[in-house]
Motif scaffolding. Structure first.
Motif, PDB file in Angstrom:
ATOM      1  N   TYR A 210     -16.974  -6.523 -26.005  1.00  0.00           N
ATOM      2  CA  TYR A 210     -16.017  -8.108 -27.584  1.00  0.00           C
ATOM      3  C   TYR A 210     -17.463  -9.109 -26.440  1.00  0.00           C
ATOM      4  CZ  TYR A 210     -11.611  -6.412 -27.764  1.00  0.00           C
ATOM      5  OH  TYR A 210     -10.517  -5.243 -27.966  1.00  0.00           O
ATOM      6  N   TYR A 211     -17.338  -9.448 -25.310  1.00  0.00           N
ATOM      7  CA  TYR A 211     -18.646 -10.188 -25.388  1.00  0.00           C
ATOM      8  C   TYR A 211     -19.806 -10.375 -25.575  1.00  0.00           C
ATOM      9  CZ  TYR A 211     -21.018 -13.980 -22.635  1.00  0.00           C
ATOM     10  OH  TYR A 211     -21.796 -14.857 -22.128  1.00  0.00           O
ATOM     11  N   GLN A 212     -20.248  -8.751 -25.649  1.00  0.00           N
ATOM     12  CA  GLN A 212     -22.204  -9.135 -26.342  1.00  0.00           C
ATOM     13  C   GLN A 212     -21.541  -9.560 -27.984  1.00  0.00           C
ATOM     14  OE1 GLN A 212     -22.909  -4.705 -25.469  1.00  0.00           O
ATOM     15  NE2 GLN A 212     -23.768  -5.761 -23.741  1.00  0.00           N
ATOM     16  N   LEU A 213     -20.302  -9.196 -28.488  1.00  0.00           N
ATOM     17  CA  LEU A 213     -20.157  -9.561 -29.753  1.00  0.00           C
ATOM     18  C   LEU A 213     -20.315 -11.044 -29.561  1.00  0.00           C
ATOM     19  CD1 LEU A 213     -19.818  -9.104 -32.811  1.00  0.00           C
ATOM     20  CD2 LEU A 213     -16.975  -8.573 -32.056  1.00  0.00           C
ATOM     21  N   TYR A 214     -19.111 -11.408 -28.481  1.00  0.00           N
ATOM     22  CA  TYR A 214     -19.162 -12.987 -29.352  1.00  0.00           C
ATOM     23  C   TYR A 214     -19.916 -14.482 -28.386  1.00  0.00           C
ATOM     24  CZ  TYR A 214     -17.322 -17.632 -27.375  1.00  0.00           C
ATOM     25  OH  TYR A 214     -16.850 -18.816 -26.546  1.00  0.00           O
ATOM     26  N   GLU A 215     -21.037 -13.321 -27.911  1.00  0.00           N
ATOM     27  CA  GLU A 215     -22.642 -13.917 -27.124  1.00  0.00           C
ATOM     28  C   GLU A 215     -23.159 -14.012 -28.425  1.00  0.00           C
ATOM     29  OE1 GLU A 215     -25.173 -13.468 -23.202  1.00  0.00           O
ATOM     30  OE2 GLU A 215     -24.814 -11.787 -24.694  1.00  0.00           O
ATOM     31  N   ARG A 216     -23.552 -12.991 -29.392  1.00  0.00           N
ATOM     32  CA  ARG A 216     -24.445 -12.797 -30.384  1.00  0.00           C
ATOM     33  C   ARG A 216     -24.397 -13.659 -31.642  1.00  0.00           C
ATOM     34  NH1 ARG A 216     -23.605  -7.009 -29.747  1.00  0.00           N
ATOM     35  NH2 ARG A 216     -22.520  -7.418 -31.279  1.00  0.00           N
ATOM     36  N   TYR A 217     -23.264 -13.989 -31.691  1.00  0.00           N
ATOM     37  CA  TYR A 217     -21.747 -15.004 -32.838  1.00  0.00           C
ATOM     38  C   TYR A 217     -22.324 -16.242 -32.192  1.00  0.00           C
ATOM     39  CZ  TYR A 217     -19.057 -17.156 -35.483  1.00  0.00           C
ATOM     40  OH  TYR A 217     -18.298 -18.601 -36.893  1.00  0.00           O
ATOM     41  N   ILE A 218     -22.202 -16.646 -30.899  1.00  0.00           N
ATOM     42  CA  ILE A 218     -22.459 -18.556 -30.690  1.00  0.00           C
ATOM     43  C   ILE A 218     -23.438 -18.566 -31.031  1.00  0.00           C
ATOM     44  CG2 ILE A 218     -22.221 -19.423 -28.477  1.00  0.00           C
ATOM     45  CD1 ILE A 218     -19.552 -19.170 -29.850  1.00  0.00           C
ATOM     46  N   ILE A 219     -24.938 -17.464 -30.179  1.00  0.00           N
ATOM     47  CA  ILE A 219     -26.046 -17.554 -30.368  1.00  0.00           C
ATOM     48  C   ILE A 219     -26.746 -17.495 -31.531  1.00  0.00           C
ATOM     49  CG2 ILE A 219     -27.778 -16.863 -30.224  1.00  0.00           C
ATOM     50  CD1 ILE A 219     -27.238 -15.624 -27.351  1.00  0.00           C
TER      51      ILE A 219
ATOM     52  N   GLU B  19     -19.341 -15.401 -20.102  1.00  0.00           N
ATOM     53  CA  GLU B  19     -18.186 -14.865 -19.811  1.00  0.00           C
ATOM     54  C   GLU B  19     -16.156 -15.864 -19.115  1.00  0.00           C
ATOM     55  OE1 GLU B  19     -18.457 -11.728 -17.391  1.00  0.00           O
ATOM     56  OE2 GLU B  19     -20.011 -10.611 -18.660  1.00  0.00           O
ATOM     57  N   GLU B  20     -17.413 -16.986 -18.214  1.00  0.00           N
ATOM     58  CA  GLU B  20     -15.662 -17.997 -17.634  1.00  0.00           C
ATOM     59  C   GLU B  20     -15.938 -18.782 -19.227  1.00  0.00           C
ATOM     60  OE1 GLU B  20     -18.428 -16.738 -14.696  1.00  0.00           O
ATOM     61  OE2 GLU B  20     -19.382 -17.251 -16.728  1.00  0.00           O
ATOM     62  N   GLN B  21     -16.356 -18.701 -20.294  1.00  0.00           N
ATOM     63  CA  GLN B  21     -15.779 -19.629 -21.413  1.00  0.00           C
ATOM     64  C   GLN B  21     -15.345 -18.922 -22.201  1.00  0.00           C
ATOM     65  OE1 GLN B  21     -18.500 -20.059 -25.280  1.00  0.00           O
ATOM     66  NE2 GLN B  21     -18.994 -21.812 -23.645  1.00  0.00           N
ATOM     67  N   PHE B  22     -15.763 -17.520 -21.981  1.00  0.00           N
ATOM     68  CA  PHE B  22     -14.565 -16.495 -23.270  1.00  0.00           C
ATOM     69  C   PHE B  22     -13.455 -16.090 -22.474  1.00  0.00           C
ATOM     70  CE2 PHE B  22     -12.937 -13.210 -23.886  1.00  0.00           C
ATOM     71  CZ  PHE B  22     -13.757 -11.672 -25.067  1.00  0.00           C
ATOM     72  N   MET B  23     -13.301 -16.629 -21.238  1.00  0.00           N
ATOM     73  CA  MET B  23     -12.139 -16.266 -20.632  1.00  0.00           C
ATOM     74  C   MET B  23     -11.150 -17.486 -20.558  1.00  0.00           C
ATOM     75  SD  MET B  23     -11.169 -13.285 -18.861  1.00  0.00           S
ATOM     76  CE  MET B  23     -10.225 -14.117 -17.674  1.00  0.00           C
TER      77      MET B  23
ATOM     78  N   ALA C 274     -16.089  -6.901 -35.721  1.00  0.00           N
ATOM     79  CA  ALA C 274     -14.908  -9.170 -35.976  1.00  0.00           C
ATOM     80  C   ALA C 274     -14.261  -8.351 -34.807  1.00  0.00           C
ATOM     81  CB  ALA C 274     -15.054  -9.145 -37.267  1.00  0.00           C
ATOM     82  N   LEU C 275     -13.822 -10.470 -34.251  1.00  0.00           N
ATOM     83  CA  LEU C 275     -12.732 -10.292 -33.927  1.00  0.00           C
ATOM     84  C   LEU C 275     -11.698 -11.689 -33.952  1.00  0.00           C
ATOM     85  CD1 LEU C 275     -12.194  -8.738 -29.432  1.00  0.00           C
ATOM     86  CD2 LEU C 275     -10.590 -10.613 -30.901  1.00  0.00           C
ATOM     87  N   ALA C 276     -10.448 -11.133 -34.247  1.00  0.00           N
ATOM     88  CA  ALA C 276      -9.418 -12.426 -34.371  1.00  0.00           C
ATOM     89  C   ALA C 276      -8.651 -12.205 -33.167  1.00  0.00           C
ATOM     90  CB  ALA C 276      -9.286 -12.746 -36.187  1.00  0.00           C
ATOM     91  N   VAL C 277      -8.446 -14.338 -32.640  1.00  0.00           N
ATOM     92  CA  VAL C 277      -7.561 -14.360 -31.769  1.00  0.00           C
ATOM     93  C   VAL C 277      -6.695 -15.111 -32.016  1.00  0.00           C
ATOM     94  CG1 VAL C 277      -7.088 -15.296 -29.932  1.00  0.00           C
ATOM     95  CG2 VAL C 277      -9.694 -14.629 -29.714  1.00  0.00           C
TER      96      VAL C 277
ATOM     97  N   TYR D 226      -9.076 -18.346 -33.091  1.00  0.00           N
ATOM     98  CA  TYR D 226     -10.319 -18.210 -33.527  1.00  0.00           C
ATOM     99  C   TYR D 226     -11.274 -16.633 -33.975  1.00  0.00           C
ATOM    100  CZ  TYR D 226     -15.882 -19.530 -32.128  1.00  0.00           C
ATOM    101  OH  TYR D 226     -16.648 -20.251 -32.049  1.00  0.00           O
ATOM    102  N   THR D 227     -12.311 -17.133 -34.266  1.00  0.00           N
ATOM    103  CA  THR D 227     -12.749 -15.735 -35.294  1.00  0.00           C
ATOM    104  C   THR D 227     -13.966 -15.084 -34.653  1.00  0.00           C
ATOM    105  OG1 THR D 227     -11.194 -15.429 -36.633  1.00  0.00           O
ATOM    106  CG2 THR D 227     -12.944 -13.848 -36.962  1.00  0.00           C
ATOM    107  N   PHE D 228     -14.886 -14.402 -34.195  1.00  0.00           N
ATOM    108  CA  PHE D 228     -16.008 -13.915 -34.201  1.00  0.00           C
ATOM    109  C   PHE D 228     -16.915 -12.902 -34.989  1.00  0.00           C
ATOM    110  CE2 PHE D 228     -14.442 -13.429 -30.372  1.00  0.00           C
ATOM    111  CZ  PHE D 228     -14.767 -12.002 -29.546  1.00  0.00           C
ATOM    112  N   PHE D 229     -17.317 -12.769 -35.249  1.00  0.00           N
ATOM    113  CA  PHE D 229     -17.920 -11.064 -35.943  1.00  0.00           C
ATOM    114  C   PHE D 229     -19.711 -11.320 -35.451  1.00  0.00           C
ATOM    115  CE2 PHE D 229     -17.752 -15.234 -38.729  1.00  0.00           C
ATOM    116  CZ  PHE D 229     -19.054 -15.347 -39.266  1.00  0.00           C
TER     117      PHE D 229
END
Length: 236
Positions: A106-115, A128-132, A156-159, A171-174
């Motif tokens: 999850y975090y690696q996908l999130y990191e790629r998306y934000i960057i 990771e602290e931000q994700f949590m 993709a992951l939708a919250v 939120y959604t990141f992909f």
């Protein structure tokens, strides 16, 4: 249901607006020590509040009313031709519901998306602290919707939070490399269908800001309801 008058609310000092340049914003927060049950959270959502981690909030900017809460009445929604094409492009995806958690995938996908997508925003750099604190922590009935391709790769992951009258899309990141799939749009379309399946009337999409380009996508889903002068108004 908790009487909202019994809940303490706190307003922040002025701070930089995340949506409009050269604007100062203020935010109204629900007392973070208060126990907010699902029915009360649903009532707050009806009044335009949103959740970020443990915080339930609403813009409180005095004369500026640019942030408008929007929601989709799911049974009335009809996809456009473009949205039908997005649905067709993603027919191969499988969706799984899991509890909110932090793991490496999850975090690696999130990191790629934000960057890739938000290097100029408040969420950069990711951590990771931000994700949590943003996506996992919180006292509401929240879920992760995993979207996986035929190779079982998470793309993709939708919250979302469950409300009494709908889902609240938090939120959604992909995967940025899968841009041809229009995964952000697909996640919304899928959640509309999920609301219909669960007989929940609304999908809440947070705030729409007319002069914020990043918010324009929300008006692609019609009809849509806007919270104007404390009343939900249907816009076709």
């Amino acid at each position: 249901m908790t009487n909202l008058r019994s809940i303490n609310f706190y307003a922040t000092p002025g701070h930089h607006c995340s949506y409009l340049p050269n604007r100062e914003a203020k935010t109204l927060f629900v007392d973070p020590q208060a126990i907010i049950a699902k029915d009360t959270y649903s009532q707050l959502s009806e009044l335009g509040f949103r959740r970020s981690g443990r915080h339930i909030y609403r813009p409180h900017c005095g004369e500026c009313q640019a942030c408008i809460s929007v929601r989709i009445p799911c049974t009335q929604f009809r996809p456009t031709r473009s949205q039908k094409r997005i649905l067709a492009r993603n027919r191969d995806l499988k969706v799984r519901v899991v509890s909110p958690q932090l793991n490496r995938e999850y975090y690696q996908l999130y990191e790629r998306y934000i960057i890739d997508r938000h290097a100029d925003g408040d969420m950069y750099p990711p951590s990771e602290e931000q994700f949590m604190s943003f996506l996992v922590e919180g006292d509401q009935e929240s879920v992760f919707f995993e979207f996986r391709d035929r190779q079982n790769k998470l793309i993709a992951l939708a919250v979302s939070d469950f409300l009494e009258e709908g889902l609240s899309a938090i939120y959604t990141f992909f995967e940025p490399a899968e841009y041809k799939r229009s995964l952000g749009s697909y996640a919304i379309l899928w959640q509309i269908s999920e609301c219909e399946r669960l007989k929940l009337p609304y999908l809440y999409l947070g705030y729409w800001v007319k002069d914020c380009r990043k918010m324009n996508y929300k008006l692609a889903y019609r009809p849509i309801e806007m919270l104007l002068d404390n009343s939900w108004v249907l816009i076709r």
